[in-house]
Design a protein around this motif. Structure first.
Motif, short mmCIF file in Angstrom:
data_model
loop_
_atom_site.label_atom_id
_atom_site.label_comp_id
_atom_site.label_asym_id
_atom_site.label_seq_id
_atom_site.Cartn_x
_atom_site.Cartn_y
_atom_site.Cartn_z
N GLU A 165 0.83 -1.21 0.00
CA GLU A 165 0.00 0.00 0.00
C GLU A 165 0.86 1.26 0.00
OE1 GLU A 165 -3.56 2.11 2.66
OE2 GLU A 165 -2.65 0.21 3.31
N HIS A 166 1.91 1.27 0.81
CA HIS A 166 2.78 2.44 0.88
C HIS A 166 3.61 2.62 -0.38
CE1 HIS A 166 2.61 2.54 5.58
NE2 HIS A 166 1.53 3.05 5.01
N LEU A 167 4.07 1.52 -0.96
CA LEU A 167 4.80 1.63 -2.23
C LEU A 167 3.92 2.26 -3.31
CD1 LEU A 167 6.89 -1.66 -2.71
CD2 LEU A 167 7.71 0.64 -2.17
N MET A 168 2.69 1.83 -3.39
CA MET A 168 1.79 2.40 -4.40
C MET A 168 1.56 3.88 -4.14
SD MET A 168 1.12 0.27 -6.75
CE MET A 168 -0.24 1.13 -7.55
N LEU A 169 1.45 4.26 -2.87
CA LEU A 169 1.25 5.67 -2.53
C LEU A 169 2.47 6.50 -2.96
CD1 LEU A 169 -0.67 7.70 -1.24
CD2 LEU A 169 0.42 7.24 0.96
N ILE A 170 3.67 6.00 -2.68
CA ILE A 170 4.89 6.71 -3.08
C ILE A 170 4.93 6.89 -4.59
CG2 ILE A 170 7.41 6.47 -3.26
CD1 ILE A 170 7.28 5.07 -0.48
N LEU A 171 4.65 5.83 -5.32
CA LEU A 171 4.73 5.89 -6.79
C LEU A 171 3.67 6.81 -7.37
CD1 LEU A 171 5.38 2.11 -7.57
CD2 LEU A 171 7.05 3.97 -7.48
N GLU A 172 2.48 6.80 -6.78
CA GLU A 172 1.40 7.63 -7.31
C GLU A 172 1.56 9.10 -6.92
OE1 GLU A 172 -2.08 5.62 -5.95
OE2 GLU A 172 -1.91 4.01 -7.45
N LEU A 173 1.95 9.36 -5.65
CA LEU A 173 2.15 10.75 -5.23
C LEU A 173 3.29 11.40 -6.01
CD1 LEU A 173 1.81 10.60 -1.33
CD2 LEU A 173 0.27 11.75 -2.93
N GLY A 174 4.33 10.61 -6.31
CA GLY A 174 5.47 11.14 -7.02
C GLY A 174 5.31 11.14 -8.53
N HIS A 175 4.16 10.64 -9.02
CA HIS A 175 3.93 10.51 -10.47
C HIS A 175 5.09 9.77 -11.12
CE1 HIS A 175 0.53 13.25 -10.09
NE2 HIS A 175 1.31 14.08 -9.41
#
Length: 275
Positions: A165-175
């Motif tokens: 979940e956190h990996l996906m958040l990092i990747l999505e927030l950072g585009h």
């Protein structure tokens, strides 16, 4: 699925063409080179050139490189600080990025197309600070790698920073659309569980780290020697839109006899119904 063997299995030996030939004879189609200086010294031109020349004349592919975890030849046992791109100290983050880039430069000669990167260590926790440092590191490494024709794949570990979940958040927030994921099945088995990890990371998964454990320690056992349900795992992986590469990442301290290794590698791929 592409059958890949991580040279992590031979981490206590210098990586030489004979080990690559063993991988090819064992049914692997490609290798993931583990960038540890006592195993593959990416700072030495002679070592890089030796592998470059071997890959040029053989069918075995160089699929990926695992970024260094320590900058020395003792895996930190002599006191060298670990490679940690989200460390609180700026100097440590800079040194860590520099070490990874040194390893990446081997792509100028060895044609690997993916770089596996860790975010933090076991004790690193989830915070706005780690989010910011992780996004900065991945953006920087992604740009550096892209110029060399390499894609960065971030790996799920057992810390709170790299839960699916956190990996996906990092990747999505950072585009960070150019960054993929290496799903480590053993780490998933120790944390959120493999089914949840596959579901959460599905559209980003480019490769798998395949190994087994009993759910408590990162044992890097051969598939079938731990508690992972490989039949259910294979069925879940078959739901992905594109099959990821299966990178067999077995522990170098298990003490397998050299003569038995090819059969164990073939059996591991058979367990995932890859042959």
């Amino acid at each position: 699925m592409l059958r890949v063997l991580s040279t992590h299995l031979f981490l206590n030996q210098r990586l030489h063409p004979g080990l690559l030939e063993l991988a090819a004879r064992s049914g692997a189609q490609a290798v993931e080179i583990f960038a540890a200086r006592q195993h593959f010294d990416y700072t030495q031109r002679e070592d890089v050139r030796e592998l470059c020349e071997w890959f040029r004349s053989n069918e075995l592919q160089a699929f990926s490189m695992h970024a260094p975890m320590f900058p020395d030849r003792e895996m930190g046992r002599a006191g060298a600080p670990s490679v940690n791109v989200i460390h609180p100290e700026k100097s440590r983050r800079i040194d860590s990025m520099d070490e990874i880039k040194r390893a990446l430069e081997a792509a100028e000669q060895i044609p690997f197309k993916n770089l596996i990167v860790h975010l933090g260590e076991r004790e690193d926790s989830w915070s706005q600070r780690t989010i910011d440092y992780a996004m900065t590191a991945l953006e920087h490494l992604g740009a550096f790698a892209s110029a060399l024709g390499v894609r960065v794949l971030v790996e799920n570990l057992t810390n709170d920073v790299t839960t699916p979940e956190h990996l996906m958040l990092i990747l999505e927030l950072g585009h960070l659309d150019n960054i993929g994921v290496c799903l480590d099945l053993g780490h998933a088995n120790m944390t959120v569980g493999i089914p949840e990890a596959i579901t959460t990371l599905s559209k980003r998964i480019v490769s798998l780290h395949v190994h087994d454990n009993h759910g408590l320690k990162d044992e890097h056992l051969w598939p079938g020697d731990g508690t992972i349900n490989w039949k259910a795992t294979t069925e879940r992986l078959n739901t992905l839109a594109a099959p990821p590469a299966a990178v067999l990442e077995i522990g170098y301290t298990l003490g397998d006899q050299p003569a038995a290794i090819p059969d164990r590698i073939r059996a591991a791929y058979n367990r995932l119904e890859l042959i």
